[in-house]
Design a protein around this motif. Structure first.
Motif, PDB file in Angstrom:
ATOM      1  N   HIS A  67       0.877  -1.166   0.000  1.00 25.90           N
ATOM      2  CA  HIS A  67       0.000   0.000   0.000  1.00 25.90           C
ATOM      3  C   HIS A  67       0.919   1.222   0.000  1.00 25.90           C
ATOM      4  O   HIS A  67       2.054   1.129   0.455  1.00 25.90           O
ATOM      5  CB  HIS A  67      -0.848  -0.078   1.267  1.00 25.90           C
ATOM      6  N   ILE A  68       0.440   2.358  -0.488  1.00 25.65           N
ATOM      7  CA  ILE A  68       1.299   3.542  -0.605  1.00 25.65           C
ATOM      8  C   ILE A  68       1.805   4.004   0.775  1.00 25.65           C
ATOM      9  O   ILE A  68       2.844   4.654   0.876  1.00 25.65           O
ATOM     10  CB  ILE A  68       0.563   4.694  -1.336  1.00 25.65           C
ATOM     11  N   GLY A  69       1.061   3.648   1.835  1.00 24.17           N
ATOM     12  CA  GLY A  69       1.495   4.015   3.183  1.00 24.17           C
ATOM     13  C   GLY A  69       2.763   3.293   3.606  1.00 24.17           C
ATOM     14  O   GLY A  69       3.544   3.826   4.384  1.00 24.17           O
ATOM     15  N   HIS A 636       5.495   7.961  14.483  1.00 20.04           N
ATOM     16  CA  HIS A 636       4.378   7.476  13.660  1.00 20.04           C
ATOM     17  C   HIS A 636       4.276   8.327  12.399  1.00 20.04           C
ATOM     18  O   HIS A 636       4.105   9.544  12.505  1.00 20.04           O
ATOM     19  CB  HIS A 636       3.050   7.607  14.401  1.00 20.04           C
ATOM     20  N   GLN A 637       4.372   7.684  11.239  1.00 20.50           N
ATOM     21  CA  GLN A 637       4.122   8.455  10.033  1.00 20.50           C
ATOM     22  C   GLN A 637       2.613   8.652   9.877  1.00 20.50           C
ATOM     23  O   GLN A 637       1.830   7.827  10.333  1.00 20.50           O
ATOM     24  CB  GLN A 637       4.705   7.766   8.794  1.00 20.50           C
ATOM     25  N   GLY A 638       2.218   9.768   9.239  1.00 21.61           N
ATOM     26  CA  GLY A 638       0.796  10.041   9.039  1.00 21.61           C
ATOM     27  C   GLY A 638       0.255   9.222   7.879  1.00 21.61           C
ATOM     28  O   GLY A 638       1.011   8.614   7.126  1.00 21.61           O
ATOM     29  N   LEU A 639      -1.040   9.240   7.758  1.00 21.89           N
ATOM     30  CA  LEU A 639      -1.662   8.522   6.646  1.00 21.89           C
ATOM     31  C   LEU A 639      -1.477   9.288   5.348  1.00 21.89           C
ATOM     32  O   LEU A 639      -1.469  10.513   5.343  1.00 21.89           O
ATOM     33  CB  LEU A 639      -3.170   8.398   6.882  1.00 21.89           C
ATOM     34  N   ILE A 640      -1.336   8.541   4.243  1.00 25.21           N
ATOM     35  CA  ILE A 640      -1.445   9.173   2.932  1.00 25.21           C
ATOM     36  C   ILE A 640      -2.895   9.010   2.513  1.00 25.21           C
ATOM     37  O   ILE A 640      -3.402   7.885   2.405  1.00 25.21           O
ATOM     38  CB  ILE A 640      -0.527   8.483   1.900  1.00 25.21           C
ATOM     39  N   LEU A 641      -3.574  10.125   2.309  1.00 25.55           N
ATOM     40  CA  LEU A 641      -4.979  10.082   1.914  1.00 25.55           C
ATOM     41  C   LEU A 641      -5.083  10.060   0.392  1.00 25.55           C
ATOM     42  O   LEU A 641      -4.115  10.377  -0.307  1.00 25.55           O
ATOM     43  CB  LEU A 641      -5.711  11.305   2.465  1.00 25.55           C
ATOM     44  N   GLY A 642      -6.256   9.735  -0.091  1.00 24.66           N
ATOM     45  CA  GLY A 642      -6.492   9.777  -1.531  1.00 24.66           C
ATOM     46  C   GLY A 642      -6.502  11.216  -2.024  1.00 24.66           C
ATOM     47  O   GLY A 642      -6.488  12.154  -1.231  1.00 24.66           O
ATOM     48  N   GLU A 643      -6.545  11.373  -3.353  1.00 25.23           N
ATOM     49  CA  GLU A 643      -6.515  12.730  -3.916  1.00 25.23           C
ATOM     50  C   GLU A 643      -7.724  13.546  -3.479  1.00 25.23           C
ATOM     51  O   GLU A 643      -7.692  14.770  -3.499  1.00 25.23           O
ATOM     52  CB  GLU A 643      -6.477  12.664  -5.448  1.00 25.23           C
ATOM     53  N   MET A 672      10.962  10.573  -3.038  1.00 20.35           N
ATOM     54  CA  MET A 672      11.149  11.977  -2.730  1.00 20.35           C
ATOM     55  C   MET A 672       9.804  12.683  -2.579  1.00 20.35           C
ATOM     56  O   MET A 672       9.632  13.533  -1.706  1.00 20.35           O
ATOM     57  CB  MET A 672      11.964  12.627  -3.832  1.00 20.35           C
ATOM     58  N   TYR A 673       8.856  12.324  -3.414  1.00 20.74           N
ATOM     59  CA  TYR A 673       7.561  13.001  -3.320  1.00 20.74           C
ATOM     60  C   TYR A 673       6.853  12.644  -2.016  1.00 20.74           C
ATOM     61  O   TYR A 673       6.247  13.511  -1.387  1.00 20.74           O
ATOM     62  CB  TYR A 673       6.684  12.674  -4.530  1.00 20.74           C
ATOM     63  N   LEU A 674       6.942  11.382  -1.618  1.00 21.12           N
ATOM     64  CA  LEU A 674       6.313  10.987  -0.354  1.00 21.12           C
ATOM     65  C   LEU A 674       6.862  11.809   0.805  1.00 21.12           C
ATOM     66  O   LEU A 674       6.151  12.142   1.751  1.00 21.12           O
ATOM     67  CB  LEU A 674       6.544   9.496  -0.089  1.00 21.12           C
ATOM     68  N   MET A 675       8.144  12.153   0.709  1.00 24.93           N
ATOM     69  CA  MET A 675       8.774  12.920   1.774  1.00 24.93           C
ATOM     70  C   MET A 675       8.490  14.413   1.641  1.00 24.93           C
ATOM     71  O   MET A 675       8.576  15.164   2.608  1.00 24.93           O
ATOM     72  CB  MET A 675      10.289  12.688   1.769  1.00 24.93           C
ATOM     73  N   ALA A 682       2.095  14.069   9.678  1.00 22.96           N
ATOM     74  CA  ALA A 682       0.764  14.566   9.305  1.00 22.96           C
ATOM     75  C   ALA A 682       0.086  13.635   8.300  1.00 22.96           C
ATOM     76  O   ALA A 682       0.740  12.996   7.489  1.00 22.96           O
ATOM     77  CB  ALA A 682       0.883  15.964   8.708  1.00 22.96           C
ATOM     78  N   SER A 683      -1.242  13.603   8.355  1.00 18.59           N
ATOM     79  CA  SER A 683      -2.004  12.937   7.310  1.00 18.59           C
ATOM     80  C   SER A 683      -2.137  13.925   6.162  1.00 18.59           C
ATOM     81  O   SER A 683      -2.473  15.078   6.382  1.00 18.59           O
ATOM     82  CB  SER A 683      -3.392  12.570   7.813  1.00 18.59           C
ATOM     83  N   LYS A 684      -1.826  13.474   4.953  1.00 17.59           N
ATOM     84  CA  LYS A 684      -1.847  14.422   3.848  1.00 17.59           C
ATOM     85  C   LYS A 684      -2.275  13.737   2.558  1.00 17.59           C
ATOM     86  O   LYS A 684      -1.985  12.561   2.342  1.00 17.59           O
ATOM     87  CB  LYS A 684      -0.481  15.087   3.668  1.00 17.59           C
ATOM     88  N   PRO A 685      -2.987  14.469   1.731  1.00 17.77           N
ATOM     89  CA  PRO A 685      -3.500  13.847   0.502  1.00 17.77           C
ATOM     90  C   PRO A 685      -2.421  13.683  -0.562  1.00 17.77           C
ATOM     91  O   PRO A 685      -1.530  14.508  -0.698  1.00 17.77           O
ATOM     92  CB  PRO A 685      -4.583  14.833   0.048  1.00 17.77           C
TER      93      PRO A 685
END
Length: 879
Positions: A67-69, A636-643, A672-675, A682-685
């Motif tokens: 998963h992208i997370g 804890h890393q935040g969630l990656i949300l959908g667009e 790099m983009y994930l970072m 933070a949770s971020k889209p």
RNA sequence: GCUCAGGUGGUGGAAUGGCAGACACGCUGGAUUCAGGUUCCAGUGCCCAUAAAGCGUAAGGGUUCAAGUCCCUUCCUGAGCACCA
């Protein structure tokens, strides 16, 4: 690195294919080379370097793949690992698989395929995907919790717990999930508006009395709270654990019952309010309820108890409806301090599972009791003074104040009154100081196939007594036998000796759990029913005749351990994964200790992290581990949300697949983009447009270093054009900032700074080879493939990580002139270039003389002048 | 209900009490290119024809020479807990 691999590496002709940045041409090649070279293999403890152990929460290898997370957290730890390695640390960055568990078993039920087969397939896919992202993992240390060589030690740890009296069998009601066919731990049950549900799958769960293994985690409750203080963990996670353990200090008070031999003991955190207790309440499930209830109240109480039992969970947990229900039992208790005769009620707001299942009710000073008293017209007695105007007939007073209406305590503040009355009760034998926890013992067995079998045999009490003093079976035997009723017979648990580990899973014809809560293992009768040699611990099939006098009939435990068992100690196994004599060697444990950095999702804030701390502390207490706590620094890393800004889910159709992104943009760009998306926590889209920003940056870095027509070093590097001062300063600022930001995991701002450096490099007339090489080394932890490729094209034979972190020169940061801000009444009216060391007087003079400042100051009296050297001047004028 | 974390341009987000909006996306205009999901240049908080001025970090108040940042009140969002005696 083995000599042959190094030679092969050096001999590989450098590919200098001309062309633009094409990640697909080299990402794969670098991944293979790192693997072949063992570039990220941790060095032995004897290497003399300081160690740095970076740990990711290992994944459950699901059929859906990465998963992208996953890459979000793994990239963060990878950057840290690569950075630390460049800084000269001996880095351990391992990966493994948390592969026991329900999904594999459900797949097995559906298809008949052995869970091990699917697990292996999923692991292969996960490994492929992780390699595709270029993580600097020491793959030589990889293992799965399902490996026999691994769970042998999981079983060993369980036996140690058993030996030390921390494992027992209980037949109290537990949460059972009919849909999953297994019991669940308290921690795995969620309170939802629809009632209690399983954390996995959101199925309804219910209470059933089923025989269970339980671990005495409550014995560690205090240590688990105290240990939190020294940890560098998110405060929210510490708080969560603290709340979960839920320590309350107070007193137990015993109330005699009027005309009864029985007494009721209650737990209270407010013994100071004892004089204000005007009634009592017991839980409908309380064992004494039948005996307490008077004949007159019998039918009312019975129907209430039945109603509560039949109440849907929805109704019972619905707090929107604040109305409390309850029934008078007809019994009266005697308040031990004032002899008052007070009624005993039963109500479902009192829980059997907390404290003693009975309370003293003090409506004047407890909101719930106040509600109940008002509802049923029960009397109230104020014993703590409330502030002027506060009326306890309108609302309960729960704050501090001087005690009133309490002979012997009058005027004392709450805390002192608590101490005094507790001491009195204790002297009079009416009570004692007591501590209560919300934490329950850990329900440690599951009625499943795909888990670690318990290395335990059940024998009759008679046979248990026959185990000789020198028997191998005594290796893990607890001081007090662990017993339970099996098929109507009292049985005792006999732990297998260490030489008989691992106890492996038998083949079964069906993985289907029974609706009655029997494990699929119970049908493997050949495996379950054995003869055991009471001296050696040897076992033999029970379908054969009894081999001899020393042999007793035994049945294996058919429950398996929960998924948490394997994840409780995996970080210790990475330290020495092939060790056959212990979980790891003493030397390795001493050198590597515990992880220096641990990253994973916040969803594990209580379960995994609490269980692992419990096991670690236990292993420390019995001398196996050098340190008491497993994870000093946690993130804890935040969630990656959908667009769309919503949580990614198949049903929403907003899932981002890492494979697709790597194909389109490359692993470096994805990393790099994930970072770059935002703060790691933070949770971020996700944004499919946003990734072009880092893609462009990588292309620009490529062009800065590589001459596209030839594929060799760029012409810019060879030219004599000078570097701008601005660029050199920015380079050193970047070396410093990226280093700091990596240590504090602020990767988004580290990347911004590298972009700023890129902008400065493109503006500079020239860029020296030394500067570029420093730049590439800084970027390497973030975009390792590209930087490694550039590094090679610049003519370097060794890997870029081995080249180290570039030195930073503070002298290069010093600017001779600074821009000073000129303010009037706090508003910026102008700026001026000033020498860095300008005196206050010079700064003030320059400010006063500035035409835009004068527009606002001329003709007005100056009230105040503030000068911050090197920064700003503020002139305050009147009018 | 309780606890905690937050609320900054069109978007993601930067800002040791000291020039709010770094960096990037997007957008606008221009150049290059046969073409472009290419590259380069310029612009881009609001108001305004432009400049100056003014306004601006959820709302209101306060502390300070100076507040996104500190304090108080309120609103909103998210997370966790949920009758824990």
């Amino acid at each position: 690195m083995p000599a042959r691999a190094a030679a092969a590496y050096l001999q590989t002709p450098m590919d200098v294919t001309p062309g633009t940045y094409d990640f697909s041409a080299f990402e794969r090649r670098w991944q293979e080379r790192w693997q072949a070279e063992g570039a990220f293999r941790a060095e032995p403890a004897t290497c003399g370097k300081p160690k740095y152990y970076v740990l990711d929460m290992f994944p459950y290898p699901s059929g859906a793949g990465l998963h992208i997370g996953h890459p979000e957290g793994y990239t963060a730890s990878d950057i840290l690992a690569r950075y630390k390695k460049a800084k000269g640390f001996n880095v351990l960055h391992p990966m493994g698989w948390d592969a026991f568990g329900l999904p594999a078993e459900q797949h097995a039920i559906a298809t008949g395929e052995h869970p091990a087969v699917q697990t292996r397939r999923n692991i292969d896919n996960f490994r492929r995907q992780l390699r595709m992202l270029g993580f600097a993992i020491d793959w030589d240390r990889e293992f799965s919790t399902t490996d026999e060589a691994y769970f042998r030690w999981t079983q060993w740890i369980f036996l140690q717990l058993l030996k030390h009296g921390l494992a027992y069998v209980s037949e109290k009601p537990v949460w059972f999930c009919p849909a999953l066919g297994t019991v669940l731990a308290n921690e795995e049950v969620l309170n939802t508006p629809e009632g209690p549900r399983s954390e996995r799958g959101n199925h309804p769960v219910e209470r059933r009395p089923i025989r269970q293994w339980v671990l005495r985690i409550t014995a560690y409750a205090d240590k688990l709270i105290e240990g939190l203080d020294a940890l560098d963990w998110p405060d929210s996670t510490k708080r969560l654990q603290k709340n979960w353990i839920g320590k309350s200090e107070g007193a137990e008070v015993t109330f005699k019952l009027d005309g009864h031999a029985d007494a009721l003991t209650v737990f209270t955190t407010r013994p100071d309010t004892l004089h204000g207790a005007t009634y009592m309440v017991i839980a409908p499930e309380h064992p004494l309820i039948g005996r307490l209830t008077t004949a007159a109240q019998k039918s009312a109480v019975e129907s209430y108890v039945a109603a509560v039992r039949n109440k849907s969970d929805l109704e019972r947990t619905d707090l929107a409806d604040k109305k409390k229900t309850g029934v008078f039992t007809g019994a009266y208790a005697i308040n031990p301090v004032n002899g008052a005769r007070i009624p005993v009620w039963t109500a479902d707001y009192v829980l059997m599972s907390y404290g003693t299942g009975a309370i003293m009710a003090v409506p004047a000073h407890d909101g719930r009791d106040w509600e109940f008293a008002r509802q049923f017209g029960l009397s109230m007695r104020q014993v703590v003074g409330a502030p002027e105007g506060f009326d306890v007939t309108k609302e309960a007073w729960t704050g501090d104040g001087p005690l009133v209406n309490s002979p012997g305590l009058e005027g004392l503040p709450v805390e002192e009154a608590k101490r005094k009355i507790t001491a009195q009760l204790s002297v009079n034998g009416q009570g004692r100081a007591a501590v209560n926890y919300k934490l329950r013992d850990w329900l440690f067995s599951r009625q499943r196939y795909w888990g670690e079998p318990f290395p335990v045999l059940w024998v009759s009490r008679e046979d248990y007594a026959k185990i000789p003093a020198d028997s191998k079976l005594r290796e893990f035997l607890p001081a007090d036998p662990v017993t339970c009723m099996l098929e109507g017979k009292e049985s005792c648990a006999v732990p297998l000796p260490a030489t008989k580990l691992p106890l492996t899973l038998p083949e079964v014809s069906s993985y289907q759990p029974s609706p009655t809560g029997d494990s699929p293992l119970s049908k493997a009768t050949e495996w379950v029913d054995v003869w055991v040699d009471l001296v050696t611990g040897e076992t033999a099939s029970r379908s054969a005749a009894r081999p001899g006098d020393r042999w007793a009939a035994a049945s294996r435990e058919t429950n398996t351990m929960p998924q948490w068992a394997g994840s409780c100690w995996y970080y210790l196994r990475y330290i020495d994964p092939k060790n056959r004599d212990g979980i790891a060697s003493k030397e390795a444990l001493t050198y590597w200790g515990s992880p220096d950095f641990y990253i994973g999702g916040a969803e594990h804030a209580v379960l995994h992290l609490l269980y692992a701390r419990f096991w670690h502390r236990f292993l420390h207490d019995i001398g196996v581990l050098p340190e008491p706590e497993p994870f000093r620094r946690l993130f804890h890393q935040g969630l990656i949300l959908g667009e769309d800004g919503e949580k990614m889910s198949k049903s929403r159709g907003n899932v981002v697949n890492p494979d697709t992104i790597v194909k389109e943009h490359g692993a470096d760009a994805l990393r790099m983009y994930l970072m770059f998306l935002g703060p790691l926590e933070a949770s971020k889209p996700w944004s499919s447009e946003g990734i072009t920003g880092v893609s462009r940056f990588l292309k620009r870095l490529w062009r800065l270093a590589v001459d596209e027509p030839t594929g060799g070093p760029s012409a810019r590097l060879a030219s004599d054009a000078p570097e701008s001062e601005d660029f050199v300063r920015e380079l050193h600022r970047t070396i410093r900032k990226v280093g700091e930001d990596v240590e504090t995991l602020q990767f988004n701002t580290a990347i911004s700074q590298m972009m700023i450096l890129m902008n400065a490099a493109e503006k500079s007339p020239g860029v020296s080879r030394a500067s570029l090489e420093a730049f590439v080394r800084i970027a390497a932890p973030f975009a390792p493939h590209l930087c490694e490729e550039i590094w090679a094209r610049l003519g370097h034979a060794g890997g870029i990580t081995a080249a180290g972190w570039p030195p930073f020169d503070p002298a290069k940061l010093v600017e001779s002139t600074v821009e000073v801000v000129f303010q009037v009444n706090g508003k910026v009216r102008g700026t001026g270039k000033m020498a860095k060391e300008s005196s206050k007087e010079d700064l003030l003079a320059a400010c006063r003389a500035h035409p835009d400042v004068r527009k606002f100051t001329d003709g007005k009296p100056v009230v105040k002048e503030i000068v911050v050297p090197g920064k700003l001047v503020n002139i305050v004028v009147a009018g």
